[in-house]
Design a protein around this motif. Structure first.
Motif, PDB file in Angstrom:
ATOM      1  N   LEU A 140      36.343  29.149  27.125  1.00  0.00           N
ATOM      2  CA  LEU A 140      37.202  29.746  28.396  1.00  0.00           C
ATOM      3  C   LEU A 140      38.260  30.594  27.898  1.00  0.00           C
ATOM      4  O   LEU A 140      38.687  30.378  26.750  1.00  0.00           O
ATOM      5  N   GLN A 141      38.521  31.709  28.511  1.00  0.00           N
ATOM      6  CA  GLN A 141      39.689  32.537  28.632  1.00  0.00           C
ATOM      7  C   GLN A 141      40.271  32.779  29.827  1.00  0.00           C
ATOM      8  O   GLN A 141      39.794  32.756  30.906  1.00  0.00           O
ATOM      9  N   THR A 147      42.519  35.312  36.035  1.00  0.00           N
ATOM     10  CA  THR A 147      41.166  34.890  36.287  1.00  0.00           C
ATOM     11  C   THR A 147      40.771  34.177  34.953  1.00  0.00           C
ATOM     12  O   THR A 147      40.781  34.561  33.789  1.00  0.00           O
ATOM     13  N   TYR A 193      37.762  32.695  32.808  1.00  0.00           N
ATOM     14  CA  TYR A 193      36.351  33.034  32.558  1.00  0.00           C
ATOM     15  C   TYR A 193      35.783  31.768  31.689  1.00  0.00           C
ATOM     16  O   TYR A 193      36.192  31.618  30.543  1.00  0.00           O
ATOM     17  N   LEU A 216      28.774  33.814  32.439  1.00  0.00           N
ATOM     18  CA  LEU A 216      30.309  33.392  32.737  1.00  0.00           C
ATOM     19  C   LEU A 216      30.370  32.875  34.216  1.00  0.00           C
ATOM     20  O   LEU A 216      30.049  33.564  35.289  1.00  0.00           O
ATOM     21  N   ALA A 235      33.685  33.172  36.887  1.00  0.00           N
ATOM     22  CA  ALA A 235      34.897  33.658  36.975  1.00  0.00           C
ATOM     23  C   ALA A 235      35.700  32.723  37.947  1.00  0.00           C
ATOM     24  O   ALA A 235      35.093  32.771  39.063  1.00  0.00           O
ATOM     25  N   LYS A 255      39.194  31.936  40.084  1.00  0.00           N
ATOM     26  CA  LYS A 255      40.386  32.701  40.550  1.00  0.00           C
ATOM     27  C   LYS A 255      41.232  31.627  41.558  1.00  0.00           C
ATOM     28  O   LYS A 255      40.582  31.012  42.592  1.00  0.00           O
ATOM     29  N   VAL A 280      35.190  31.008  42.931  1.00  0.00           N
ATOM     30  CA  VAL A 280      34.045  31.144  41.786  1.00  0.00           C
ATOM     31  C   VAL A 280      32.972  31.972  41.950  1.00  0.00           C
ATOM     32  O   VAL A 280      32.407  32.135  43.072  1.00  0.00           O
ATOM     33  N   LEU A 312      36.005  40.615  27.321  1.00  0.00           N
ATOM     34  CA  LEU A 312      35.640  39.234  26.760  1.00  0.00           C
ATOM     35  C   LEU A 312      34.634  39.523  25.793  1.00  0.00           C
ATOM     36  O   LEU A 312      33.524  39.908  25.995  1.00  0.00           O
ATOM     37  N   LEU A 336      35.493  43.952  31.696  1.00  0.00           N
ATOM     38  CA  LEU A 336      36.177  43.434  33.042  1.00  0.00           C
ATOM     39  C   LEU A 336      36.334  44.667  34.025  1.00  0.00           C
ATOM     40  O   LEU A 336      36.535  44.352  35.240  1.00  0.00           O
ATOM     41  N   GLN A 374      32.514  44.952  35.087  1.00  0.00           N
ATOM     42  CA  GLN A 374      31.938  43.626  35.120  1.00  0.00           C
ATOM     43  C   GLN A 374      30.421  43.671  34.902  1.00  0.00           C
ATOM     44  O   GLN A 374      29.504  43.089  35.413  1.00  0.00           O
TER      45      GLN A 374
END
Length: 283
Positions: free
Chosen positions: A99-100, A105, A107, A115, A117, A119, A128, A152, A174, A177
């Motif tokens: 994860l990052q 957000t 990910y 992935l 995402a 928030k 999600v 990413l 990002l 997307q």
């Protein structure tokens, strides 16, 4: 030795934990000048996190976010409170790997390249969104955020287009997307040169950017090694990891002050843990 103000309370607590855990190892392995990889502070995880995988440091409240390998749960760990943590269910059971955090957000990467995402709108409310990887038959375990590119980066563990053991990459842009092929490639010959000519099939488990040097620190659980590379993938150093200490390293992260964190799954050999390595500052 100077200690970053954020970590004063944390490291006093972790020092006590390390004494209790007994983390000194009898065998000394070669280590980078900045981190003593043989003598970490060890934080043992509760059983909920036996399969801890990806981790990131969250400086706002000196916490660590983590995800497990299968359950679709995001955890928030408070190291200075030892066993206390929070958790949020974000998805169905799957093989989650890393994860990052980017632009508030989270990910989360699955082994297939998908992935999730996440928030947060409040402590108990999250949204999600899923992004499905466009190609089948690839395997990933490693995800890091390249802020300069706003992408990413996903390093391949096993990708069908990789040839001669090369490690290629994909990126998730990002801004658009969308997934796209990454420019970063790690040549196994570079690893072999650092490992006395050994032929290696390198399988990255986790990657993080050192915020002080911009180098990539890449962990491989299968190979039991740490690789330090440039941002473009040029291998600079390779360090073997003591299997008695690194039983199944699956996550790596840095604090903003440059301290290093590595997570180990339980591997059915006692509790999972997070190993903390204080940055050795030059006098």
């Amino acid at each position: 030795m100077e200690i970053h103000p954020q970590f004063i309370t944390l490291f006093f607590s972790l020092f006590i934990i390390s004494i209790i855990s007994g983390c000194t190892q009898p065998n000394e392995y070669p280590v980078p000048a900045e981190y003593d990889l043989n003598h970490p502070v060890k934080i043992e995880m509760p059983t909920d996190l036996d399969e801890i995988s990806g981790i990131i440091y969250y400086p706002k409240d000196t916490a660590i976010f983590a995800e497990g390998d299968e359950a679709g749960i995001l955890y928030k760990i408070f190291p200075n409170r030892h066993t206390e943590f929070q958790k949020w269910k974000f998805g169905k059971n799957a093989d989650y790997e890393d994860l990052q955090l980017a632009d508030s957000t989270f990910y989360i990467l699955s082994s297939k390249g998908n992935l999730a995402a996440i928030k947060f709108y409040s402590p108990d409310s999250l949204n999600v969104v899923g992004f499905e990887f466009p190609e089948k038959g690839n395997e990933f375990e490693s995800l890091y955020f390249d802020k300069a590119q706003n992408k990413l980066i996903m390093l391949c563990k096993n990708c069908k287009d990789d040839k001669k053991s090369a490690v290629s990459s994909w990126a998730f842009n990002l801004s658009t997307q969308l997934f796209e092929r990454g420019a970063l490639i790690i040549d196994p010959k570079d690893l072999g040169k650092k490992e006395n000519g050994k032929k290696l099939k390198f399988k990255p488990s986790a990657t993080a950017i050192n915020p002080l040097t911009n180098e990539l620190f890449i962990i491989s659980s299968v190979n039991k090694m740490l690789v330090i590379a440039t941002a473009t993938g040029e291998v600079k150093k390779v360090y073997p990891l003591n299997p008695a200490l690194y039983k199944q390293p699956e996550g790596i992260a840095f604090t903003s002050s440059g301290d290093l964190l590595i997570s180990n799954e339980s591997a059915k050999e006692g509790p999972a843990n997070i190993l903390v390595f204080k940055l050795k500052r030059k006098n």
